[in-house]
Write a protein that holds these residues in place. Sequence first.
Motif, PDB file in Angstrom:
ATOM      1  N   ALA A 179      -6.420  64.962 -57.219  1.00 51.31           N
ATOM      2  CA  ALA A 179      -5.980  64.732 -58.596  1.00 51.31           C
ATOM      3  C   ALA A 179      -5.859  66.024 -59.394  1.00 51.31           C
ATOM      4  CB  ALA A 179      -6.944  63.782 -59.306  1.00 51.31           C
ATOM      5  N   CYS A 180      -6.828  66.943 -59.245  1.00 50.74           N
ATOM      6  CA  CYS A 180      -6.830  68.135 -60.107  1.00 50.74           C
ATOM      7  C   CYS A 180      -6.883  69.463 -59.365  1.00 50.74           C
ATOM      8  CB  CYS A 180      -7.981  68.058 -61.105  1.00 50.74           C
ATOM      9  SG  CYS A 180      -9.607  68.324 -60.370  1.00 50.74           S
ATOM     10  N   GLY A 181      -7.037  69.439 -58.038  1.00 51.83           N
ATOM     11  CA  GLY A 181      -7.044  70.672 -57.258  1.00 51.83           C
ATOM     12  C   GLY A 181      -8.386  71.365 -57.152  1.00 51.83           C
ATOM     13  N   TYR A 212      -3.970  56.714 -56.557  1.00 54.65           N
ATOM     14  CA  TYR A 212      -4.404  56.127 -57.828  1.00 54.65           C
ATOM     15  C   TYR A 212      -5.481  55.070 -57.567  1.00 54.65           C
ATOM     16  CZ  TYR A 212      -4.442  54.105 -62.463  1.00 54.65           C
ATOM     17  OH  TYR A 212      -4.846  53.660 -63.690  1.00 54.65           O
ATOM     18  N   TYR A 213      -5.257  54.213 -56.574  1.00 53.86           N
ATOM     19  CA  TYR A 213      -6.218  53.166 -56.222  1.00 53.86           C
ATOM     20  C   TYR A 213      -7.584  53.768 -55.880  1.00 53.86           C
ATOM     21  CZ  TYR A 213      -8.584  49.751 -53.237  1.00 53.86           C
ATOM     22  OH  TYR A 213      -9.519  48.934 -52.658  1.00 53.86           O
ATOM     23  N   VAL A 214      -7.594  54.819 -55.063  1.00 58.92           N
ATOM     24  CA  VAL A 214      -8.850  55.437 -54.641  1.00 58.92           C
ATOM     25  C   VAL A 214      -9.461  56.275 -55.757  1.00 58.92           C
ATOM     26  CG1 VAL A 214      -9.872  57.134 -53.056  1.00 58.92           C
ATOM     27  CG2 VAL A 214      -8.282  55.417 -52.182  1.00 58.92           C
ATOM     28  N   LEU A 215      -8.688  57.196 -56.302  1.00 61.54           N
ATOM     29  CA  LEU A 215      -9.222  58.156 -57.274  1.00 61.54           C
ATOM     30  C   LEU A 215      -9.556  57.553 -58.630  1.00 61.54           C
ATOM     31  CD1 LEU A 215      -6.733  60.978 -56.370  1.00 61.54           C
ATOM     32  CD2 LEU A 215      -9.207  61.250 -56.260  1.00 61.54           C
ATOM     33  N   ARG A 216      -8.725  56.680 -59.131  1.00 61.16           N
ATOM     34  CA  ARG A 216      -8.899  56.176 -60.494  1.00 61.16           C
ATOM     35  C   ARG A 216      -9.497  54.774 -60.562  1.00 61.16           C
ATOM     36  NH1 ARG A 216      -9.730  60.266 -62.856  1.00 61.16           N
ATOM     37  NH2 ARG A 216      -9.653  59.023 -64.746  1.00 61.16           N
ATOM     38  N   GLU A 217      -9.273  53.957 -59.507  1.00 61.18           N
ATOM     39  CA  GLU A 217      -9.819  52.598 -59.503  1.00 61.18           C
ATOM     40  C   GLU A 217     -11.020  52.465 -58.574  1.00 61.18           C
ATOM     41  OE1 GLU A 217      -6.277  50.308 -58.526  1.00 61.18           O
ATOM     42  OE2 GLU A 217      -5.847  50.052 -60.657  1.00 61.18           O
ATOM     43  N   GLU A 241      -4.358  57.110 -68.300  1.00 62.04           N
ATOM     44  CA  GLU A 241      -4.099  56.403 -67.038  1.00 62.04           C
ATOM     45  C   GLU A 241      -2.600  56.421 -66.713  1.00 62.04           C
ATOM     46  OE1 GLU A 241      -6.536  55.575 -64.799  1.00 62.04           O
ATOM     47  OE2 GLU A 241      -7.687  56.624 -66.326  1.00 62.04           O
ATOM     48  N   ALA A 242      -1.754  56.390 -67.728  1.00 62.74           N
ATOM     49  CA  ALA A 242      -0.303  56.477 -67.498  1.00 62.74           C
ATOM     50  C   ALA A 242       0.060  57.833 -66.886  1.00 62.74           C
ATOM     51  CB  ALA A 242       0.454  56.256 -68.803  1.00 62.74           C
ATOM     52  N   GLU A 243      -0.573  58.895 -67.349  1.00 60.09           N
ATOM     53  CA  GLU A 243      -0.314  60.231 -66.788  1.00 60.09           C
ATOM     54  C   GLU A 243      -0.802  60.309 -65.335  1.00 60.09           C
ATOM     55  OE1 GLU A 243      -0.482  63.230 -70.607  1.00 60.09           O
ATOM     56  OE2 GLU A 243      -2.380  62.332 -69.936  1.00 60.09           O
ATOM     57  N   TRP A 244      -1.988  59.726 -65.058  1.00 60.27           N
ATOM     58  CA  TRP A 244      -2.485  59.720 -63.683  1.00 60.27           C
ATOM     59  C   TRP A 244      -1.540  58.944 -62.775  1.00 60.27           C
ATOM     60  CZ3 TRP A 244      -5.441  63.373 -62.381  1.00 60.27           C
ATOM     61  CH2 TRP A 244      -6.537  63.787 -63.126  1.00 60.27           C
ATOM     62  N   ARG A 245      -1.015  57.809 -63.247  1.00 56.10           N
ATOM     63  CA  ARG A 245      -0.100  56.997 -62.428  1.00 56.10           C
ATOM     64  C   ARG A 245       1.168  57.779 -62.060  1.00 56.10           C
ATOM     65  NH1 ARG A 245      -1.274  51.711 -61.507  1.00 56.10           N
ATOM     66  NH2 ARG A 245      -2.743  50.740 -62.927  1.00 56.10           N
ATOM     67  N   LYS A 246       1.667  58.598 -62.969  1.00 58.03           N
ATOM     68  CA  LYS A 246       2.853  59.412 -62.690  1.00 58.03           C
ATOM     69  C   LYS A 246       2.545  60.527 -61.698  1.00 58.03           C
ATOM     70  CE  LYS A 246       5.244  58.734 -67.079  1.00 58.03           C
ATOM     71  NZ  LYS A 246       5.680  59.372 -68.329  1.00 58.03           N
ATOM     72  N   LEU A 247       1.349  61.068 -61.766  1.00 55.85           N
ATOM     73  CA  LEU A 247       0.943  62.207 -60.947  1.00 55.85           C
ATOM     74  C   LEU A 247       0.569  61.814 -59.512  1.00 55.85           C
ATOM     75  CD1 LEU A 247       0.160  65.278 -60.920  1.00 55.85           C
ATOM     76  CD2 LEU A 247      -2.137  64.532 -61.553  1.00 55.85           C
ATOM     77  N   LEU A 248      -0.052  60.645 -59.344  1.00 54.99           N
ATOM     78  CA  LEU A 248      -0.615  60.241 -58.055  1.00 54.99           C
ATOM     79  C   LEU A 248       0.237  59.182 -57.359  1.00 54.99           C
ATOM     80  CD1 LEU A 248      -4.289  59.828 -59.355  1.00 54.99           C
ATOM     81  CD2 LEU A 248      -3.345  61.810 -58.122  1.00 54.99           C
ATOM     82  N   THR A 249       0.131  59.134 -56.035  1.00 50.22           N
ATOM     83  CA  THR A 249       0.760  58.044 -55.284  1.00 50.22           C
ATOM     84  C   THR A 249      -0.019  56.756 -55.584  1.00 50.22           C
ATOM     85  OG1 THR A 249      -0.650  58.233 -53.331  1.00 50.22           O
ATOM     86  CG2 THR A 249       1.344  59.648 -53.394  1.00 50.22           C
ATOM     87  N   PRO A 250       0.541  55.586 -55.282  1.00 46.08           N
ATOM     88  CA  PRO A 250      -0.211  54.346 -55.503  1.00 46.08           C
ATOM     89  C   PRO A 250      -1.563  54.320 -54.773  1.00 46.08           C
ATOM     90  CG  PRO A 250       2.097  53.831 -55.216  1.00 46.08           C
ATOM     91  CD  PRO A 250       1.942  55.309 -54.912  1.00 46.08           C
TER      92      PRO A 250
END
Length: 182
Positions: free
Chosen positions: A101-103, A72-77, A60-69
């Motif tokens: 997130a991954c293309g 992250y809210y939509v894709l991961r939460e 999740e830390a890597e996703w937070r660095k890669l994605l905008t807030p």
Amino acid sequence: MKAIYFILLTGVLHLSACAQQESAAERAPTTAGTGNEPLPAEVVKELNEQALGDTVVKTEAEWRKLLTPEQYYVLREEGTERAFKNEYNDNKKRGVYNCAACGNPMFTSQTKFDSGTGWPSFYAPISEKRVKEVEDRTMGMVRTEVECARCGSHIGHVFPDGPEPTGLRYCLNSAALKFVKK
């Protein structure tokens, strides 16, 4: 107490708004009448046959660095962006919609249509192997969630009220997509 009920009702109505839309007769592909031609058949065929690629696994830390807030809210939460206030609802350009997130290429402009819901809608993915459908029982409803088959990110939901030829409506979040013009 009435204020709490009002807030809860407003939240449920907002989240279920994607399920409300126009009749099938009122929907039309967004490229109709815009001067855009469909993607060439060879492009669609190539995307359909393209290998999915390795599964993408990140912390999740890597996703937070890669994605905008918002991403992250939509894709991961598994959040939902605001209707009509998103990047691709009115996009009529010809191209491919990839997972932000991954293309992973998931949808094309060829299957995009105006559902009237305020979110980009499609009647079919590029290939069934590109998306994963999961039962979603949140918010007191039973819906079918759409995830990226490569990284497991939340993309949106699919409903059985879309146009022909599939009768499906993939109601997606712009924040979960990255458009590539073709």
